[in-house]
Write a protein that holds these residues in place. Structure first.
Motif, PDB file in Angstrom:
ATOM      1  N   THR A  58       5.583 -21.245   0.703  1.00 26.20           N
ATOM      2  CA  THR A  58       6.067 -21.411  -0.780  1.00 26.20           C
ATOM      3  C   THR A  58       4.803 -21.557  -1.666  1.00 26.20           C
ATOM      4  O   THR A  58       3.795 -22.127  -1.292  1.00 26.20           O
ATOM      5  CB  THR A  58       6.829 -22.689  -1.121  1.00 26.20           C
ATOM      6  OG1 THR A  58       8.004 -22.563  -0.163  1.00 26.20           O
ATOM      7  CG2 THR A  58       7.480 -22.719  -2.500  1.00 26.20           C
ATOM      8  N   ASN A  59       4.499 -21.043  -2.742  1.00 25.33           N
ATOM      9  CA  ASN A  59       3.553 -21.013  -3.858  1.00 25.33           C
ATOM     10  C   ASN A  59       2.134 -20.420  -3.273  1.00 25.33           C
ATOM     11  O   ASN A  59       1.234 -20.571  -3.710  1.00 25.33           O
ATOM     12  CB  ASN A  59       3.294 -22.510  -4.199  1.00 25.33           C
ATOM     13  CG  ASN A  59       2.654 -22.599  -5.576  1.00 25.33           C
ATOM     14  OD1 ASN A  59       2.687 -21.565  -6.452  1.00 25.33           O
ATOM     15  ND2 ASN A  59       1.859 -23.714  -5.491  1.00 25.33           N
ATOM     16  N   LEU A  60       2.273 -19.810  -2.009  1.00 22.50           N
ATOM     17  CA  LEU A  60       0.943 -19.231  -1.607  1.00 22.50           C
ATOM     18  C   LEU A  60       0.806 -17.767  -2.012  1.00 22.50           C
ATOM     19  O   LEU A  60       1.686 -17.013  -1.534  1.00 22.50           O
ATOM     20  CB  LEU A  60       0.928 -19.514   0.047  1.00 22.50           C
ATOM     21  CG  LEU A  60      -0.157 -18.893   0.612  1.00 22.50           C
ATOM     22  CD1 LEU A  60      -1.635 -19.725   0.258  1.00 22.50           C
ATOM     23  CD2 LEU A  60      -0.159 -18.743   2.338  1.00 22.50           C
ATOM     24  N   GLY A  61      -0.434 -17.712  -2.628  1.00 22.25           N
ATOM     25  CA  GLY A  61      -0.813 -16.171  -2.652  1.00 22.25           C
ATOM     26  C   GLY A  61      -0.384 -15.701  -4.040  1.00 22.25           C
ATOM     27  O   GLY A  61       0.556 -16.409  -4.797  1.00 22.25           O
TER      28      GLY A  61
END
Lengths: 231, 219
Positions: free
Chosen positions: A57-60
């Motif tokens: 979640t929320n990565l990249g």
């Protein structure tokens, strides 16, 4: 530079929908005989542990997916990381009889899974592919795989893998292509698919083609010819 | 490192107290190699990059490595190496992994240090001397020295031999320079790297040196 692959695939499931397991096995064997005849016997066994990872979640910039493939057909496992882009879009792409995707691959050391976990990726699913692969040299190199997909009942318990659809295999044709040699690659792969037409119709994933009416007769004929050659 | 049966020791030049490192130091060190009858055999380059994770929402924390370090060698153009220091991990991949990481867009390049210079041959030893600069600048961060022993790949067996070579080099350099050659050896065992030397060992050494040079910058 990206490599583009023309991607033909379909599940034999459609063909063998109402067939028994034995009949399905005969079709699989017939395809093997046919491919062996076409390529001159250069067949290799295939056993791959495939792990699909999704970004946390929320990565990249946006959610992403990467595949780790561990080839188990050699003495020492060989790891590969693969990134598959979305199919090419547009009117021209729609007309093509195969999907065109950007596929990037790299070999990677055996700590690949721990590495991607550390980067924030999570396991989405894992499976084992068992089957065989043939390589053909036409205008472009063509790879044909026929594999049985197996689910893994417990985390990484690949020795306990169970076929998802027993007796049914997934047949895929792939070929590398660049933006310059589209037409050549399309022509080569389409004409190659014609050789398999008595047994199986290949189409883009998700495009049903129905049962090949000649499949059972062709399979019986191929299997008996294959048996004669062996004896 | 040019062939599999080698070991390699990475060092840097530490000037005497009060002086700063300069390009002249590299010129003097190259003279010291030539005075030991070193024969110039080519140029080399190592690129070490620091990457940081990309968060879609800056206010939300992400469970991931805060820093991803990567190394590419001009002598091994088909390979790429990653190091995760808190996880004690060195990863070897093809150079195409860089395109895969670009497509995934999960880590962004934050900083790149370029090590570059000349390579010399002295019998069974290869010696490299070069500068470390921040990419796209002439900002000199340090002078790097690499000693490679070609015939043997066991770290344990070559440890003393390599140190003796560095000591001799130090004595030669001391005739015209003030400072010393310092070896910065990472603990290979912590990273599960064996006694048999490989490109992964070299990658870890360059990463350790990059981190050292960058930490000096902030001091």
């Amino acid at each position: 530079m990206h490599k583009y692959y023309f991607f033909f695939q379909r599940f034999l499931k459609t063909i063998f929908y109402s067939e028994s397991r034995f009949t399905a096995s005969m079709h699989v064997e017939a395809l093997q005989v046919l491919l062996q005849g076409l390529c001159g016997g250069r067949q290799e066994k295939l056993k791959i542990h495939e792990i699909c990872l999704k970004s946390g979640t929320n990565l990249g910039v946006e959610a992403s997916e990467v595949h780790l493939l561990c080839s188990l057909s050699q003495t020492d496992p060989v790891w590969t990381v693969r990134h598959v882009g979305g199919p090419m879009r547009g009117a021209g792409a729609e007309q093509l009889p195969a999907h065109v995707r950007s596929v990037l691959e790299s070999s990677i050391s055996s700590n690949a899974l721990r590495f991607f976990y550390a980067l924030g990726y999570k396991m989405d699913y894992e499976l084992v592919r068992i089957g065989y692969v043939f390589q053909f040299q036409r205008v472009v190199p063509i790879t044909v795989t026929a594999t049985m997909l197996c689910k893994v009942p417990k985390l990484h318990a690949i020795d306990e893998a169970i076929p998802v659809t027993p007796g049914i295999q997934l047949v895929e044709l792939t070929a590398p292509a660049s933006t310059e040699n589209y037409s050549e690659a399309v022509g080569a792969i389409s004409s190659f698919a014609e050789h398999l037409a008595p047994l199986i119709h290949l189409s883009k994933p998700g495009v049903p083609t129905g049962v090949v009416p000649t499949a059972s007769t062709a399979a019986a004929s191929l299997v008996s010819r294959g048996a004669m050659k062996v004896s | 490192m040019s062939s599999p049966g080698t070991t390699c020791k990475l060092c840097y030049w530490q000037p005497s107290g009060g002086t700063t490192v300069s390009s002249q130091v590299l010129v003097d060190l190259i003279k010291s190699i030539e005075s030991m009858n070193g024969v110039r055999s080519g140029r080399w380059q190592v690129t070490a990059s620091q990457h940081r994770p990309i968060r879609r929402d800056q206010a939300v924390q992400v469970e991931c490595a805060r820093e991803l370090l990567g190394v590419a060698f001009s002598e091994a153009p088909n390979k790429y190496y990653f190091v995760l220091r808190p996880d004690h991990m060195v990863v070897e991949a093809d150079s195409t992994i860089q395109s895969i990481m670009e497509n995934l867009q999960v880590y962004r390049n934050h900083l790149t240090v370029v090590f570059e210079g000349f390579q010399y041959q002295l019998g069974d030893f290869h010696v490299k001397a070069g500068r470390a600069v921040i990419a796209h600048s002439e900002n000199l961060r340090g002078i790097v020295l690499e000693v490679e022993y070609l015939p043997v790949s066991s770290l344990g067996k070559t440890h003393q031999l390599m140190q003796e070579f560095v000591d001799i080099w130090q004595e030669v350099a001391a005739q015209s320079m003030t400072g010393r050659i310092v070896h910065l050896e990472p603990n290979f065992g912590d990273y599960s790297l064996s006694d048999q030397y490989s490109w992964q060992h070299t990658a870890l050494q360059y990463i350790s040196l990059m981190v050292h040079f960058l930490s000096q910058r902030t001091n």
